[in-house]
Design an enzyme around this catalytic site. Structure first.
Site, PDB file in Angstrom:
ATOM      1  N   CYS A  78      38.093 -31.026  16.219  1.00 39.27           N
ATOM      2  CA  CYS A  78      39.438 -31.614  16.288  1.00 39.27           C
ATOM      3  C   CYS A  78      40.419 -30.574  16.862  1.00 39.27           C
ATOM      4  CB  CYS A  78      39.882 -32.068  14.899  1.00 39.27           C
ATOM      5  SG  CYS A  78      38.608 -33.056  14.047  1.00 39.27           S
TER       6      CYS A  78
ATOM      7  N   CYS B 105      34.728 -25.608   9.423  1.00 39.49           N
ATOM      8  CA  CYS B 105      34.307 -26.991   9.687  1.00 39.49           C
ATOM      9  C   CYS B 105      33.599 -27.085  11.031  1.00 39.49           C
ATOM     10  CB  CYS B 105      35.529 -27.908   9.664  1.00 39.49           C
ATOM     11  SG  CYS B 105      35.093 -29.644   9.898  1.00 39.49           S
TER      12      CYS B 105
ATOM     13  N   ARG C 149      54.325 -42.293   4.996  1.00 36.84           N
ATOM     14  CA  ARG C 149      54.534 -40.897   4.571  1.00 36.84           C
ATOM     15  C   ARG C 149      54.942 -39.997   5.730  1.00 36.84           C
ATOM     16  NH1 ARG C 149      49.990 -39.924   2.291  1.00 36.84           N
ATOM     17  NH2 ARG C 149      50.743 -40.979   0.452  1.00 36.84           N
TER      18      ARG C 149
ATOM     19  N   CYS D 171      43.634 -39.033  -4.770  1.00 40.67           N
ATOM     20  CA  CYS D 171      43.345 -39.298  -3.362  1.00 40.67           C
ATOM     21  C   CYS D 171      42.387 -38.213  -2.888  1.00 40.67           C
ATOM     22  CB  CYS D 171      44.642 -39.261  -2.548  1.00 40.67           C
ATOM     23  SG  CYS D 171      44.378 -39.503  -0.773  1.00 40.67           S
TER      24      CYS D 171
HETATM   25 FE1  SF4 Z   1      37.141 -30.534  10.285  1.00 45.10          FE
HETATM   26 FE2  SF4 Z   1      38.452 -32.084  12.006  1.00 45.10          FE
HETATM   27 FE3  SF4 Z   1      38.800 -32.360   9.343  1.00 45.10          FE
HETATM   28 FE4  SF4 Z   1      39.717 -30.193  10.648  1.00 45.10          FE
HETATM   29  S1  SF4 Z   1      40.403 -32.311  10.902  1.00 45.10           S
HETATM   30  S2  SF4 Z   1      38.691 -30.221   8.706  1.00 45.10           S
HETATM   31  S3  SF4 Z   1      38.094 -29.871  12.171  1.00 45.10           S
HETATM   32  S4  SF4 Z   1      36.931 -32.739  10.512  1.00 45.10           S
END
Ligand code: SF4
Ligand code: SAM
Ligand code: DTB
Length: 334
Positions: free
Chosen positions: A78, A74, A281, A149
């Site tokens: 994060c 990704c 949850r 979901c």
């Molecule tokens: Fe990507 Fe952030 Fe989702 Fe992880 S939480 S998959 S880094 S967008």
């Protein structure tokens, strides 16, 4: 802080009984949520459990099973996430699963007793070719008679509607933390981007699943800030996942000081009190939690869990352990 609005809002609070505000559109200031979190533990849990009983089956737990339909690689940053390409976490990148793989996983989840199947993808957001595959998956899972979901990241205009048309019941998109702490965790997308996606989900008539993560080194004030943000969404989410950070080696948040488990329980209670009708949850982090802490979370108003041996890339309690826990507590699947 606007003291006038605080006073009005506190008056609403005071005028309610021990079971709290029941008006769904009520505003919660951060200070009010913090004062909930500061409440003596027994009072807090009693209030949360009282509200819980007004709105829900006291011994019912909804079971959702997760699947990662596209794993790793990704582009986002994060700080908690093992799937971000920039961190070296040992997660193997995997292209999108086939329709057959997803449908057989959903059928197995249903046979195990899950009522909802949640499909997650490690994207900033879906591209159009991804949407074609996702809508196919949603249709197929829905036709098994399960709730559907998806959690695919930021949505562009029109994408929520496409998912809704395919039969998507819930879209999960988390605010993750309080606005003031957010930029210490994520810089590649803004808080407002998340709110915009949530609005698109609402506008498309899809139920909102939105929560956050605790145990990321935030203060109690930031936990209050997260809960206030969620509770003040109008309407508040139908489903509120409260995740405990799963610390994954290689992510920036690995090594964060552990959160006292009772703080986690308090956060669940605050979610229950401020969002009485939501399904709250008890989400990531259960594998590291004792049965006793999980039992306190149910007492504090949690009434849903992720069920199945895996979350997206990390572990979740084995289904046998969960069945034994539910049995021990006399809880039944909703
Ligand atoms: Fe990507 Fe952030 Fe989702 Fe992880 S939480 S998959 S880094 S967008
Ligand atoms: N990529 C999409 C997105 O970020 O919206 C969807 C999948 S993402 C993995 C879904 C959510 O999982 C995140 O918003 C975060 O709340 C949660 N999450 C991810 N990694 C986590 C971790 N290590 N511990 C707890 N929760 C985590
Ligand atoms: C949510 O709030 N938690 C789930 C789900 N929504 C998608 C994800 C938890 C992920 C935990 C880390 C992992 O397994 O990769």
């Amino acid at each position: 802080m606007n003291l006038d609005s605080l006073t009005i809002s506190e008056t609403q609070n005071d005028s309610s009984s021990i079971t709290g505000k029941s008006d769904d559109s009520v505003y919660w200031s951060v200070a009010e949520v913090q004062s909930l979190l500061d409440t003596p533990f027994n009072d807090l849990i009693y209030r949360a459990q009282s509200i819980h009983r007004q709105h829900h089956d006291a011994n019912g737990v909804q079971l959702s099973t997760l699947i990662s339909v596209k794993t790793g690689g990704c582009p986002e940053d994060c700080g908690y996430c093992p799937q971000a390409a920039r961190y070296h976490t040992g997660v193997d990148n995997q292209d999108m699963l086939s329709l057959d793989e997803v449908v057989s996983a959903a059928a197995a989840a249903k046979a195990n007793g899950a009522s909802r199947f949640c499909m997650g993808a490690a994207w900033r957001g879906p591209k159009q070719r991804d949407m074609d595959k996702m809508t196919e998956m949603v249709r197929a899972v829905k036709s098994l008679g399960m709730e559907t979901c998806a959690t695919l990241g930021l949505l562009k205009p029109g994408q929520a509607q496409q998912l809704g048309d395919a039969g998507l019941d819930y879209y999960n998109h988390n605010l993750d933390t309080a606005p003031e702490f957010y930029e210490e965790i994520i810089t590649t997308r803004q808080y407002q981007d998340r709110l915009d996606t949530l609005q698109q989900v609402r506008n498309a008539g899809i139920n909102v699943c939105c929560g956050g993560i605790v145990g990321m080194g935030e203060t109690r004030l930031s936990r209050a800030g997260l809960i206030a943000q969620l509770a003040n969404l109008n309407p508040y989410p139908e489903s509120v996942p409260i995740n405990h950070l799963v610390q994954v080696q290689g992510t920036p948040l690995y090594g964060t000081a552990a959160l006292d488990p009772l703080e986690f329980v308090r956060t669940i209670a605050a979610a229950r009190i401020t969002m009485p009708k939501a399904m709250v949850r008890l989400s990531a982090g259960r594998q590291e939690m004792s049965d006793a802490v999980q039992a306190l979370c149910f007492l504090a108003g949690a009434n849903s869990i992720f069920y199945g041996d895996k979350l997206l890339t990390t572990g979740n309690p084995e289904t046998d352990r969960d069945r034994a826990l539910l049995d021990k507590l006399g809880l039944h699947a909703l």
